[in-house]
Design an enzyme around this catalytic site. Structure first.
Site, PDB file in Angstrom:
ATOM      1  N   GLU A 289     -57.402 -23.809 -78.928  1.00 50.05           N
ATOM      2  CA  GLU A 289     -58.040 -24.711 -78.203  1.00 50.05           C
ATOM      3  C   GLU A 289     -59.682 -24.717 -78.305  1.00 50.05           C
ATOM      4  O   GLU A 289     -60.201 -23.740 -78.581  1.00 50.05           O
ATOM      5  CB  GLU A 289     -57.770 -24.554 -76.478  1.00 50.05           C
ATOM      6  CG  GLU A 289     -58.303 -25.431 -75.563  1.00 50.05           C
ATOM      7  CD  GLU A 289     -58.335 -24.997 -74.075  1.00 50.05           C
ATOM      8  OE1 GLU A 289     -58.471 -25.917 -73.250  1.00 50.05           O
ATOM      9  OE2 GLU A 289     -58.658 -23.889 -73.882  1.00 50.05           O
ATOM     10  N   LYS A 352     -52.693 -32.184 -73.328  1.00 51.36           N
ATOM     11  CA  LYS A 352     -52.724 -31.217 -72.187  1.00 51.36           C
ATOM     12  C   LYS A 352     -52.072 -32.159 -70.886  1.00 51.36           C
ATOM     13  O   LYS A 352     -52.771 -33.033 -70.482  1.00 51.36           O
ATOM     14  CB  LYS A 352     -53.925 -30.620 -71.821  1.00 51.36           C
ATOM     15  CG  LYS A 352     -53.719 -29.568 -70.818  1.00 51.36           C
ATOM     16  CD  LYS A 352     -55.130 -28.579 -70.723  1.00 51.36           C
ATOM     17  CE  LYS A 352     -55.161 -27.473 -69.713  1.00 51.36           C
ATOM     18  NZ  LYS A 352     -56.417 -26.954 -69.549  1.00 51.36           N
ATOM     19  N   CYS A 402     -53.933 -23.306 -72.853  1.00 54.84           N
ATOM     20  CA  CYS A 402     -54.468 -22.737 -71.758  1.00 54.84           C
ATOM     21  C   CYS A 402     -53.906 -22.408 -70.734  1.00 54.84           C
ATOM     22  O   CYS A 402     -52.948 -21.822 -70.733  1.00 54.84           O
ATOM     23  CB  CYS A 402     -55.776 -23.501 -71.565  1.00 54.84           C
ATOM     24  SG  CYS A 402     -57.173 -22.417 -70.833  1.00 54.84           S
TER      25      CYS A 402
END
Length: 536
Positions: A289, A352, A402
């Site tokens: 990321e 995301k 994440c």
């Protein structure tokens, strides 16, 4: 003949048993929070998690509801304030405190619930383990969803990455692991309460004590007997490039080009190793990321250096990037597949789905702006609308970005959509090594839960590969540059946990509600008994 007053009836209706004194209960709550804290990474004393549950349950047992809430909140603060200290590195002390107090409030509500069911477990001691497990699962279900989508960090299941209980993830996911750990704690507190003799004259049967001891041992060690899913025989060679950053901390945002160049350099060095025959040719290279915080779709220079790296390594690169949109201020946190020669494949892009509130977007922005204009420093990260399925030649990757690895449904959706392996792209440069290791523990649980090998690719560490048994392979250090290459076995079957989805958690939450309802008539009866005893 003189008749004596009939007093035995009064004696039979004895008042409710009393809780532990506050001088004992408050230190127990503090010890409970500490035990739960050090059970989690980076400490990893997983065997203290059941002890933490037992101390928590004993501290709030038989208390008034208000006292149960405050004592439970105290244990929560001892757990979450140090556990989440890494959130202060990028956001300051106020968000850290607000988040910690919010999570502690859920522990307070659970303390209230434990106090509420005290008459039930006093009457049915055998129910201690079951009730403890159900209430803990219900609490974690709540804080994993609210407010603003929840924050599941610090779940009991995430403390069990080296424990036998990790194997249970394949049968009921993280909720079943949490249930087993909390139930073991319930058995321990029932054992202690049963074995404790307030007066030496009271003789109690030994069988219940042995029963609770065996139950605790079975819940803690028994999962070793549970088989785990083995992946298929096909493999794909996958490389992780951890480029590192010039400096840790908030300066990361001012180092965009340097960070991108680090990952390009790491990939070029890997290409040289492959060309010299010292390393295998990868089928896919994974960058973390924010490896390109410069939008490579809109910036020709960034696109050129990524394309050069992909051409040299002769394999697609999964690039973690921030994409700008046509609306100023709106961005997307994405993983995009960058192929040799042809460049970015916009059909193989994952955005995301669960941006972090107050960090990646600002909930209730107009209301928050009335308090401070600093809310406009937080950009508006748009949420994706589909699972992260990326097809890269011989392997289909389930991409998770994440903190999303902490959310059960987001990870499961990639498997049900066809993922053969997991790739968790993360950026830990604004946090610390403790946060990175906490995240790696979640990756380990997910690999077991869904029978898929996994990898975690971080800008600064910890990066590595994880097998379906939860073991970590080729892990990097923290705050270093590293390149790892491994043959990953491609998943072929689905676990029971994948097939059941959220049903185990839903069932346990429903049973927790039943337990809370079942305590109501017993509480009324106890109140009536106390009132009658006081009247006499």
């Amino acid at each position: 003949m003189t008749l004596e007053p009939a007093t035995p009836q009064v004696a039979a209706q004895s008042p409710a048993p009393r809780p532990l004194g506050l001088r004992v209960a408050l230190p127990m709550a503090v010890l409970a929070g500490l035990a739960l804290l050090v059970a989690l990474p980076p400490y990893g004393l997983w065997w203290l998690a059941p002890a933490g549950v037992a101390l928590f349950a004993a501290a709030v047992h038989r208390r008034r509801l208000r006292s149960g809430f405050w004592i439970g909140s105290l244990a929560g603060l001892v757990l979450f304030v140090p556990l989440l200290v890494w959130t202060s590195f990028s956001a300051g002390w106020l968000p850290w405190m607000l988040l910690s107090f919010a999570q502690a409030a859920f522990m307070g509500l659970m303390g209230l619930a434990f106090a509420w069911v005290s008459p039930l477990v006093d009457r049915r001691r055998w129910a201690w383990p079951i009730v403890a497990g159900l209430l803990w699962v219900a609490m974690e279900a709540g804080r994993s969803r609210a407010p603003f989508g929840g924050f599941p960090w610090g779940r009991l299941a995430f403390s069990q990455d080296d424990a036998p209980a990790l194997r249970l993830a394949a049968y009921g996911g993280a909720p079943l692991v949490t249930f087993a750990v909390a139930a073991a704690g319930g058995a321990l507190v029932a054992l202690a309460w049963r074995a404790w003799r307030p007066t030496p004259r009271v003789r109690r049967p030994l069988a219940p004590v042995l029963g609770f001891a065996l139950a605790a041992a079975a819940l803690i060690a028994g999962p070793l007997l549970a088989p785990i899913t083995q992946p298929g025989g096909e493999t794909a060679t996958i490389a992780i490039v951890q480029g590192n950053v010039p400096r840790l901390g908030l300066d990361f945002n001012a180092q965009r080009r340097a960070v991108l160049d680090n990952h390009v350099t790491g990939t070029e060095k890997l290409a040289a190793e492959v060309a010299a025959g010292r390393q295998k040719q990868p089928d896919l290279v994974v960058w973390p990321e924010n490896s390109s915080d410069i939008d490579p779709i809109r910036n020709p220079d960034a696109a050129a250096v990524i394309s050069r790296a992909a051409d040299l390594i002769k394999a697609p690169i999964l690039v973690g990037t921030v994409l700008r949109t046509d609306k100023p201020g709106d961005i997307e946190n994405a993983g995009i597949l960058w192929n040799p020669v042809t460049g970015p494949d916009l059909d193989q892009k994952y955005v995301k789905q669960h941006p972090v509130p107050f960090a990646e977007y600002m909930p209730l922005r107009p209301v928050a702006r009335l308090v401070t204009d600093k809310v406009d420093l937080v950009r508006n990260m748009l949420a994706g609308d589909h699972p992260g399925i990326l097809r890269a030649g011989p392997v289909t990757v389930g991409d998770v970005i994440c903190f999303e690895v902490a959310y059960d449904g987001i990870v499961r959706d990639t498997v049900t959509s066809g993922a053969q392996v997991f790739a968790v792209q993360t950026n830990n440069a604004t946090f610390n090594e403790a946060e990175a290791r906490q995240q790696l523990a979640m990756v380990r649980l997910r690999a077991v839960e869904h029978g898929r090998e996994a990898l975690m690719a971080s800008t600064v560490g910890v990066s590595g590969f994880v097998g379906t048994d939860g073991r970590v392979h080729d892990a990097s250090g923290f705050n270093v540059a590293a390149v790892m290459v491994r043959d990953m076995r491609l998943g072929a079957t689905t676990t029971l946990a994948t097939r059941l989805g959220r049903w185990p958690e839903t069932a346990m939450v429903a049973l927790a509600v039943v337990a809370l309802a079942g305590a109501l008539p017993l509480r009324r009866r106890r109140r009536t008994t106390n009132d009658d005893a006081e009247a006499r």
